[in-house]
Design a protein around this motif. Structure first.
Motif: not given
Length: 85
Positions: A18-22, A24-27
């Motif tokens: 979840e942290t990684r997906r978040s 990636q979305k921000k990036e």
């Protein structure tokens, strides 16, 4: 016990994902905004800026389909409809 350790590991993996997906979305959002200032946002431009493949960019756009769309290699924000019917 072993079951407790397995559950703890599963929870940690889920949290990390979840942290990684978040992140990636921000990036993606930041890259889109940066490129958008100069004109149309091409798949290649986001791929180059983020450092991922074009197919990875296309996959992310599918994941973020409520916010972004691709047409002929150009990524656009999805128009938010304000239908209050």
């Amino acid at each position: 016990s072993q079951n407790t350790n397995i559950k703890r590991a599963q929870t940690k993996r889920r949290s990390n994902a979840e942290t990684r997906r978040s992140a990636q979305k921000k990036e993606f959002d930041i890259a889109f905004s940066d490129i958008e200032m100069d004109g149309p946002v091409k798949v290649e431009a986001i791929a180059e800026l983020i450092g991922i493949s074009q197919s990875a960019v296309r996959k992310r756009v599918k994941v973020y389909e409520s916010e972004y769309t691709i047409r002929e290699g150009i990524i656009s924000r999805v128009e938010k409809s304000s239908d209050a019917e």
